[in-house]
Write a protein that holds these residues in place. Structure first.
Motif, PDB file in Angstrom:
ATOM      1  N   VAL A  95       0.943  -1.029  -0.102  1.00 54.51           N
ATOM      2  CA  VAL A  95       0.123   0.201   0.075  1.00 54.51           C
ATOM      3  C   VAL A  95       1.013   1.256  -0.481  1.00 54.51           C
ATOM      4  O   VAL A  95       0.387   2.311  -0.464  1.00 54.51           O
ATOM      5  N   GLY A  96       2.144   0.727   0.089  1.00 46.50           N
ATOM      6  CA  GLY A  96       3.126   2.287   0.125  1.00 46.50           C
ATOM      7  C   GLY A  96       3.629   2.841  -1.035  1.00 46.50           C
ATOM      8  O   GLY A  96       2.770   2.030  -2.152  1.00 46.50           O
ATOM      9  N   ARG A  97       4.351   3.141  -1.866  1.00 46.51           N
ATOM     10  CA  ARG A  97       5.343   3.806  -2.757  1.00 46.51           C
ATOM     11  C   ARG A  97       5.114   2.616  -3.581  1.00 46.51           C
ATOM     12  O   ARG A  97       4.812   2.814  -5.238  1.00 46.51           O
ATOM     13  N   ALA A  98       5.540   1.194  -3.075  1.00 48.93           N
ATOM     14  CA  ALA A  98       5.849   0.611  -3.868  1.00 48.93           C
ATOM     15  C   ALA A  98       4.848  -0.604  -4.402  1.00 48.93           C
ATOM     16  O   ALA A  98       4.518  -1.123  -5.324  1.00 48.93           O
ATOM     17  N   GLY A  99       3.717  -0.576  -3.781  1.00 47.21           N
ATOM     18  CA  GLY A  99       2.519  -0.559  -4.027  1.00 47.21           C
ATOM     19  C   GLY A  99       1.676   0.050  -5.146  1.00 47.21           C
ATOM     20  O   GLY A  99       1.468  -0.165  -6.256  1.00 47.21           O
ATOM     21  N   GLN A 100       2.549   1.145  -4.940  1.00 42.93           N
ATOM     22  CA  GLN A 100       0.926   2.265  -6.360  1.00 42.93           C
ATOM     23  C   GLN A 100       2.370   1.808  -7.749  1.00 42.93           C
ATOM     24  O   GLN A 100       1.178   1.945  -8.765  1.00 42.93           O
ATOM     25  N   LEU A 101       2.922   2.076  -7.577  1.00 41.59           N
ATOM     26  CA  LEU A 101       4.201   1.119  -8.655  1.00 41.59           C
ATOM     27  C   LEU A 101       3.942  -0.376  -8.622  1.00 41.59           C
ATOM     28  O   LEU A 101       2.858  -0.273 -10.370  1.00 41.59           O
ATOM     29  N   LEU A 102       3.012  -1.023  -8.395  1.00 44.13           N
ATOM     30  CA  LEU A 102       2.287  -2.296  -8.350  1.00 44.13           C
ATOM     31  C   LEU A 102       1.286  -2.049  -9.018  1.00 44.13           C
ATOM     32  O   LEU A 102       0.975  -2.772 -10.309  1.00 44.13           O
ATOM     33  N   ASN A 103       0.203  -1.572  -8.451  1.00 44.06           N
ATOM     34  CA  ASN A 103      -0.815  -1.700  -9.145  1.00 44.06           C
ATOM     35  C   ASN A 103      -0.819  -1.186 -10.562  1.00 44.06           C
ATOM     36  O   ASN A 103      -0.998  -1.473 -11.957  1.00 44.06           O
ATOM     37  N   ALA A 104      -0.068   0.146 -10.905  1.00 49.51           N
ATOM     38  CA  ALA A 104       0.847   0.780 -12.211  1.00 49.51           C
ATOM     39  C   ALA A 104       0.945  -0.646 -12.965  1.00 49.51           C
ATOM     40  O   ALA A 104       1.024  -1.560 -14.208  1.00 49.51           O
ATOM     41  N   MET A 105       2.121  -1.710 -12.315  1.00 51.31           N
ATOM     42  CA  MET A 105       2.018  -2.437 -13.091  1.00 51.31           C
ATOM     43  C   MET A 105       1.207  -3.558 -13.318  1.00 51.31           C
ATOM     44  O   MET A 105       1.426  -3.933 -14.945  1.00 51.31           O
ATOM     45  N   LEU A 106       0.930  -3.921 -13.170  1.00 48.66           N
ATOM     46  CA  LEU A 106      -1.162  -4.822 -12.820  1.00 48.66           C
ATOM     47  C   LEU A 106      -1.469  -4.502 -14.029  1.00 48.66           C
ATOM     48  O   LEU A 106      -2.248  -4.728 -14.959  1.00 48.66           O
ATOM     49  N   ALA A 107      -2.340  -2.980 -14.359  1.00 45.82           N
ATOM     50  CA  ALA A 107      -2.736  -2.007 -14.936  1.00 45.82           C
ATOM     51  C   ALA A 107      -2.370  -2.163 -15.849  1.00 45.82           C
ATOM     52  O   ALA A 107      -2.712  -2.252 -17.272  1.00 45.82           O
ATOM     53  N   ALA A 108      -1.027  -2.418 -16.355  1.00 48.84           N
ATOM     54  CA  ALA A 108      -0.203  -2.218 -17.900  1.00 48.84           C
ATOM     55  C   ALA A 108      -0.653  -3.980 -18.210  1.00 48.84           C
ATOM     56  O   ALA A 108      -0.487  -3.478 -19.526  1.00 48.84           O
ATOM     57  N   ILE A 109      -0.922  -4.264 -17.548  1.00 51.37           N
ATOM     58  CA  ILE A 109      -1.496  -5.985 -18.164  1.00 51.37           C
ATOM     59  C   ILE A 109      -2.760  -5.828 -17.967  1.00 51.37           C
ATOM     60  O   ILE A 109      -3.322  -6.853 -17.968  1.00 51.37           O
ATOM     61  N   HIS A 110      -3.425  -4.829 -17.730  1.00 53.30           N
ATOM     62  CA  HIS A 110      -4.851  -4.520 -18.358  1.00 53.30           C
ATOM     63  C   HIS A 110      -5.785  -5.149 -16.383  1.00 53.30           C
ATOM     64  O   HIS A 110      -6.454  -6.367 -16.725  1.00 53.30           O
ATOM     65  N   LEU A 111      -4.795  -5.280 -15.728  1.00 52.17           N
ATOM     66  CA  LEU A 111      -5.674  -5.950 -14.285  1.00 52.17           C
ATOM     67  C   LEU A 111      -5.694  -5.084 -13.658  1.00 52.17           C
ATOM     68  O   LEU A 111      -5.377  -3.882 -12.853  1.00 52.17           O
ATOM     69  N   ALA A 112      -6.867  -4.746 -13.229  1.00 51.54           N
ATOM     70  CA  ALA A 112      -6.937  -4.197 -11.810  1.00 51.54           C
ATOM     71  C   ALA A 112      -6.425  -5.009 -10.177  1.00 51.54           C
ATOM     72  O   ALA A 112      -6.504  -5.867 -10.023  1.00 51.54           O
ATOM     73  N   ARG A 113      -6.171  -4.239  -9.022  1.00 53.47           N
ATOM     74  CA  ARG A 113      -5.235  -4.625  -8.005  1.00 53.47           C
ATOM     75  C   ARG A 113      -6.619  -5.597  -7.537  1.00 53.47           C
ATOM     76  O   ARG A 113      -6.398  -6.255  -6.922  1.00 53.47           O
ATOM     77  N   GLU A 114      -7.587  -5.373  -7.359  1.00 47.48           N
ATOM     78  CA  GLU A 114      -9.107  -6.596  -7.251  1.00 47.48           C
ATOM     79  C   GLU A 114      -9.443  -7.645  -7.798  1.00 47.48           C
ATOM     80  O   GLU A 114      -9.431  -8.449  -7.336  1.00 47.48           O
ATOM     81  N   ASP A 115      -8.508  -7.396  -9.017  1.00 50.27           N
ATOM     82  CA  ASP A 115      -8.584  -8.423  -9.639  1.00 50.27           C
ATOM     83  C   ASP A 115      -7.827 -10.163  -9.121  1.00 50.27           C
ATOM     84  O   ASP A 115      -7.665 -10.931 -10.202  1.00 50.27           O
ATOM     85  N   VAL A 116      -6.725  -9.211  -8.851  1.00 53.41           N
ATOM     86  CA  VAL A 116      -5.245 -10.621  -8.280  1.00 53.41           C
ATOM     87  C   VAL A 116      -5.522 -10.865  -7.002  1.00 53.41           C
ATOM     88  O   VAL A 116      -6.750  -9.742  -5.759  1.00 53.41           O
ATOM     89  N   TYR A 117      -4.695 -11.283  -6.276  1.00 55.31           N
ATOM     90  CA  TYR A 117      -4.426 -11.183  -4.731  1.00 55.31           C
ATOM     91  C   TYR A 117      -2.958 -11.180  -4.842  1.00 55.31           C
ATOM     92  O   TYR A 117      -2.385 -11.620  -5.238  1.00 55.31           O
ATOM     93  N   ILE A 118      -3.279 -10.605  -3.451  1.00 53.81           N
ATOM     94  CA  ILE A 118      -1.563  -9.952  -3.437  1.00 53.81           C
ATOM     95  C   ILE A 118      -1.015 -10.649  -1.669  1.00 53.81           C
ATOM     96  O   ILE A 118      -2.116 -10.415  -0.987  1.00 53.81           O
TER      97      ILE A 118
END
Ligand code: URA
Length: 225
Positions: A95-118
């Motif tokens: 949920v920190g800065r790294a988490g925001q980048l992870l969300n962007a990385m997932l979005a780049a492959i058309h996945l929302a954070r809610e679509d995956v399990y972390i």
């Protein structure tokens, strides 16, 4: 180690390594917290077992445990290292800065954070964000192992050296683990390694390699024809 089955022998003959999480297969199971057997726990029981866990010293310094977040029917499981300060405070991984980048990385492959399990290897924050010790990882692994069994993901993405080397039981540098697909565990789940988003924040030039890894994940997630 358990004896390899016929399938594992074929995979081995083809040069496809099958990795089984240590702790699940080899280690003597630790007594379960509050009488819960995590090997057969459902999601709620497992979450509760983690919440009450005192199996290693990290419980003394935590604000709260960080179980994992996302869809319990996700095709993709993302595994990081351990909670940081922000995750410890909010009880949610990445949920920190790294988490925001992870969300962007997932979005780049058309996945929302809610679509995956972390989830993470460790459910409690190590002091001063130090690397997890191997006994802490071994003690915590049955929880992750059960999460994997309950989720049955189609693909696992291991982020960073710690997660990758622990899951693969390897000391190969991350630069040589990334960019390929491993078979993980009894279900031979495809596992891809990539750089940790916190590393990418420090070393943006590595983002192009991370994108290559994400494209592998995307391809593996494509529905079978
Ligand atoms: N880094 C991780 O590996 N996991 C988190 O949850 C946060 C930062």
């Amino acid at each position: 180690m358990t004896m390899p089955g016929l399938r594992e022998q074929y995979l081995d003959a083809m040069g496809i390594p099958v990795w089984v999480l240590r702790g699940a297969a080899d280690a003597e199971p630790e007594p379960a917290a509050e009488g819960v057997d995590e090997a057969s726990a459902d999601w709620d029981e497992l979450r509760e077992a983690v919440r009450n866990c005192t199996k290693c010293a990290l419980h003394q310094g935590r604000t709260q445990t960080v179980f994992g977040v996302g869809s319990q029917t996700a095709d993709l499981l993302v595994i990081g290292e351990a909670p940081g300060a922000e995750e410890d405070r909010r009880g949610e991984p990445f949920v920190g800065r790294a988490g925001q980048l992870l969300n962007a990385m997932l979005a780049a492959i058309h996945l929302a954070r809610e679509d995956v399990y972390i989830a993470n290897i460790l459910k409690c924050r190590p002091p001063n964000n130090r690397d997890p010790k191997s006994d802490e990882a071994a003690t915590c692994t049955p929880y992750l192992q059960r999460q994997i069994e309950l989720l049955q993901p189609r693909v696992i993405l291991a982020l960073g050296r710690i997660a990758a080397q622990w899951l693969l039981q390897s000391d190969t540098p991350i630069g040589r683990l990334r960019g390929r697909t491993f078979q993980f565990g009894a279900a031979s789940t495809p596992l891809v390694v990539s750089y940790h988003p916190a590393y990418l924040l420090r070393s943006p030039l590595a983002k192009s390699k991370s994108w290559e890894d994400l494209k592998i994940v995307k391809r593996l997630l494509r529905p079978p024809e």
